[in-house]
Design an enzyme around this catalytic site. Sequence first.
Site, PDB file in Angstrom:
ATOM      1  N   ARG A   1     -94.120 -26.980 127.639  1.00 49.62           N
ATOM      2  CA  ARG A   1     -94.213 -26.293 128.936  1.00 49.62           C
ATOM      3  C   ARG A   1     -95.505 -25.486 129.057  1.00 49.62           C
ATOM      4  O   ARG A   1     -96.129 -25.477 130.117  1.00 49.62           O
ATOM      5  CB  ARG A   1     -92.980 -25.419 129.151  1.00 49.62           C
ATOM      6  CG  ARG A   1     -91.732 -26.305 129.250  1.00 49.62           C
ATOM      7  CD  ARG A   1     -90.689 -25.762 130.170  1.00 49.62           C
ATOM      8  NE  ARG A   1     -89.711 -26.799 130.445  1.00 49.62           N
ATOM      9  CZ  ARG A   1     -88.422 -26.577 130.695  1.00 49.62           C
ATOM     10  NH1 ARG A   1     -87.956 -25.343 130.702  1.00 49.62           N
ATOM     11  NH2 ARG A   1     -87.618 -27.576 130.970  1.00 49.62           N
TER      12      ARG A   1
ATOM     13  N   CYS B   1     -93.189 -38.610 105.335  1.00 47.74           N
ATOM     14  CA  CYS B   1     -93.860 -39.910 105.440  1.00 47.74           C
ATOM     15  C   CYS B   1     -94.839 -40.156 104.287  1.00 47.74           C
ATOM     16  O   CYS B   1     -95.881 -39.506 104.203  1.00 47.74           O
ATOM     17  CB  CYS B   1     -94.586 -39.975 106.780  1.00 47.74           C
ATOM     18  SG  CYS B   1     -95.530 -41.469 107.026  1.00 47.74           S
TER      19      CYS B   1
ATOM     20  N   THR C   1     -90.005 -24.005 109.049  1.00 48.28           N
ATOM     21  CA  THR C   1     -89.305 -24.280 107.782  1.00 48.28           C
ATOM     22  C   THR C   1     -88.366 -23.118 107.478  1.00 48.28           C
ATOM     23  O   THR C   1     -88.722 -21.957 107.706  1.00 48.28           O
ATOM     24  CB  THR C   1     -90.282 -24.468 106.599  1.00 48.28           C
ATOM     25  OG1 THR C   1     -89.535 -24.394 105.375  1.00 48.28           O
ATOM     26  CG2 THR C   1     -91.365 -23.400 106.524  1.00 48.28           C
TER      27      THR C   1
ATOM     28  N   ASP D   1     -87.711 -22.150 104.632  1.00 52.31           N
ATOM     29  CA  ASP D   1     -88.104 -21.564 103.336  1.00 52.31           C
ATOM     30  C   ASP D   1     -88.899 -20.253 103.453  1.00 52.31           C
ATOM     31  O   ASP D   1     -88.955 -19.478 102.500  1.00 52.31           O
ATOM     32  CB  ASP D   1     -88.939 -22.561 102.528  1.00 52.31           C
ATOM     33  CG  ASP D   1     -88.195 -23.851 102.247  1.00 52.31           C
ATOM     34  OD1 ASP D   1     -86.954 -23.825 102.275  1.00 52.31           O
ATOM     35  OD2 ASP D   1     -88.853 -24.876 102.004  1.00 52.31           O
TER      36      ASP D   1
ATOM     37  N   ALA E   1     -74.648  -9.089  97.866  1.00 56.62           N
ATOM     38  CA  ALA E   1     -74.465  -9.754  96.564  1.00 56.62           C
ATOM     39  C   ALA E   1     -74.952  -8.837  95.433  1.00 56.62           C
ATOM     40  O   ALA E   1     -75.732  -7.906  95.666  1.00 56.62           O
ATOM     41  CB  ALA E   1     -75.230 -11.068  96.536  1.00 56.62           C
TER      42      ALA E   1
ATOM     43  N   LYS F   1     -66.555  -3.611  89.077  1.00 50.64           N
ATOM     44  CA  LYS F   1     -66.150  -4.513  90.154  1.00 50.64           C
ATOM     45  C   LYS F   1     -65.234  -5.587  89.629  1.00 50.64           C
ATOM     46  O   LYS F   1     -65.263  -5.907  88.446  1.00 50.64           O
ATOM     47  CB  LYS F   1     -67.403  -5.185  90.738  1.00 50.64           C
ATOM     48  CG  LYS F   1     -68.397  -4.183  91.228  1.00 50.64           C
ATOM     49  CD  LYS F   1     -69.588  -4.817  91.832  1.00 50.64           C
ATOM     50  CE  LYS F   1     -70.499  -3.722  92.358  1.00 50.64           C
ATOM     51  NZ  LYS F   1     -71.668  -4.232  92.974  1.00 50.64           N
ATOM     52  N   ASN F   2     -64.472  -6.165  90.532  1.00 49.22           N
ATOM     53  CA  ASN F   2     -63.587  -7.223  90.040  1.00 49.22           C
ATOM     54  C   ASN F   2     -64.132  -8.613  90.345  1.00 49.22           C
ATOM     55  O   ASN F   2     -63.510  -9.616  90.042  1.00 49.22           O
ATOM     56  CB  ASN F   2     -62.156  -7.044  90.541  1.00 49.22           C
ATOM     57  CG  ASN F   2     -62.042  -7.373  92.010  1.00 49.22           C
ATOM     58  OD1 ASN F   2     -63.053  -7.502  92.695  1.00 49.22           O
ATOM     59  ND2 ASN F   2     -60.835  -7.512  92.496  1.00 49.22           N
ATOM     60  N   SER F   3     -65.292  -8.689  91.007  1.00 46.63           N
ATOM     61  CA  SER F   3     -65.910  -9.998  91.233  1.00 46.63           C
ATOM     62  C   SER F   3     -67.407  -9.802  91.399  1.00 46.63           C
ATOM     63  O   SER F   3     -67.861  -8.698  91.653  1.00 46.63           O
ATOM     64  CB  SER F   3     -65.343 -10.647  92.485  1.00 46.63           C
ATOM     65  OG  SER F   3     -65.787  -9.929  93.614  1.00 46.63           O
TER      66      SER F   3
ATOM     67  N   ARG G   1     -79.607 -25.810 106.923  1.00 44.88           N
ATOM     68  CA  ARG G   1     -80.657 -26.283 107.836  1.00 44.88           C
ATOM     69  C   ARG G   1     -80.155 -26.511 109.255  1.00 44.88           C
ATOM     70  O   ARG G   1     -80.955 -26.758 110.157  1.00 44.88           O
ATOM     71  CB  ARG G   1     -81.262 -27.580 107.279  1.00 44.88           C
ATOM     72  CG  ARG G   1     -82.147 -27.373 106.068  1.00 44.88           C
ATOM     73  CD  ARG G   1     -83.549 -27.908 106.300  1.00 44.88           C
ATOM     74  NE  ARG G   1     -83.555 -29.326 106.515  1.00 44.88           N
ATOM     75  CZ  ARG G   1     -83.809 -30.240 105.565  1.00 44.88           C
ATOM     76  NH1 ARG G   1     -84.102 -29.844 104.350  1.00 44.88           N
ATOM     77  NH2 ARG G   1     -83.804 -31.509 105.846  1.00 44.88           N
TER      78      ARG G   1
HETATM   79  O1  F6P Z   1     -88.376 -27.344 102.974  1.00 45.37           O
HETATM   80  C1  F6P Z   1     -87.102 -27.250 103.499  1.00 45.37           C
HETATM   81  C2  F6P Z   1     -86.070 -27.708 102.494  1.00 45.37           C
HETATM   82  O2  F6P Z   1     -84.801 -27.525 103.086  1.00 45.37           O
HETATM   83  C3  F6P Z   1     -86.124 -27.041 101.124  1.00 45.37           C
HETATM   84  O3  F6P Z   1     -85.538 -25.772 101.117  1.00 45.37           O
HETATM   85  C4  F6P Z   1     -85.415 -28.054 100.293  1.00 45.37           C
HETATM   86  O4  F6P Z   1     -85.826 -27.962  98.939  1.00 45.37           O
HETATM   87  C5  F6P Z   1     -85.838 -29.362 100.878  1.00 45.37           C
HETATM   88  O5  F6P Z   1     -86.241 -29.081 102.215  1.00 45.37           O
HETATM   89  C6  F6P Z   1     -84.775 -30.423 100.908  1.00 45.37           C
HETATM   90  O6  F6P Z   1     -85.328 -31.570 101.460  1.00 45.37           O
HETATM   91  P1  F6P Z   1     -84.512 -32.869 101.878  1.00 45.37           P
HETATM   92  O7  F6P Z   1     -83.761 -32.558 103.136  1.00 45.37           O
HETATM   93  O8  F6P Z   1     -85.569 -33.892 102.115  1.00 45.37           O
HETATM   94  O9  F6P Z   1     -83.592 -33.177 100.754  1.00 45.37           O
END
Ligand code: F6P
Length: 326
Positions: free
Chosen positions: A28, A76, A129, A131, A190, A217-219, A259
Amino acid sequence: MAKIKTIGLLTSGGDAPGMNAAIRAVTRSAIFSGFKVKGIYRGYRGLITDEIVEFKTQNVSNIVQHGGTILKTARCKEFTTKEGRQQAYDVMRKHDIDALVVIGGDGSLCGAREFASEFDVPVVGVPGTIDNDLYGTDHTIGYDTALNTIMWCVDRIRDTANSHERLFFIEVMGHNAGFLALNGAIASGAEAAIIPEISTEVDQLAELIQNGFRKSKNSSIVLVAESPITGGAMGLAERVRNEYPQYDVRVTILGHLQRGGSPTAQDRILASRMGAAAVDALLEGQRNVMIGDNYDEIVYVPITKAIHKNKTIDRDLVETLRRLSI
Ligand code: F6P
């Protein structure tokens, strides 16, 4: 520099929630500024095999709320070869595409940089991403949604961990980085995060046990970043079974669950700003930069820096997690 009339747009590598919002924003904003937009399906593969469609504003209607990518994505192999990139360039010329916007992570931006330097094509990267491992941007698109998903999952695992008084290792994604594990651990309360960034400095598992982390803690819940360096959740559980058999240990690997899903408001807004900024960058004559956010300001980061420089983990966060888990 030749005038840019048509922008090619693709998503590449692992998908991330918010990619659709970025596709919408690039499309857009580009049309708003008088460019033509061509959507390239299946990442660099579609650029080689000619899966290209002109995008109008309606092509990106009703997508901002959806996870995944309407353009599809791929990793790719052909594009890593000179012949593959030559084919991609020929297809690009055939469609009169003058510049590329690539939405993806470090692998995708590596490809973009290679392509740009070989064929003198203006390329702008948008960091997509879960990550969060790209240098020069505080956040990547998809990271916040993935963090929220992790938090949601850990909250549920906590219930059963508590009932059974167990130690859980929960493995999260992140490629070679610990951002999801560390912040996921803080957000979900955590007891610890085992991350690659500090694995070479200390034996994080031994430290955890020695600090008597389960005394009051218990866990216990420990988030583990997927990485050969941490040993992964399976590897750590195996160690516990051998070295500390008094613990009743279980493993959950969250995997690709992280994801998917509808992007959070934060990811939608970030993607919208970054997508619009990618078009601004081309209008300003920028090339081979990645869009970043730095203290909430949009910045241009040379792609070479974004992929080669190491994004460091915030040590204060490591310390915060330590303090809060007593
Ligand atoms: O880069 C994103 C990611 O989800 C990473 O965290 C993970 O290691 C990788 O891709 C997994 O890739 P694929 O979906 O190709 O197995």
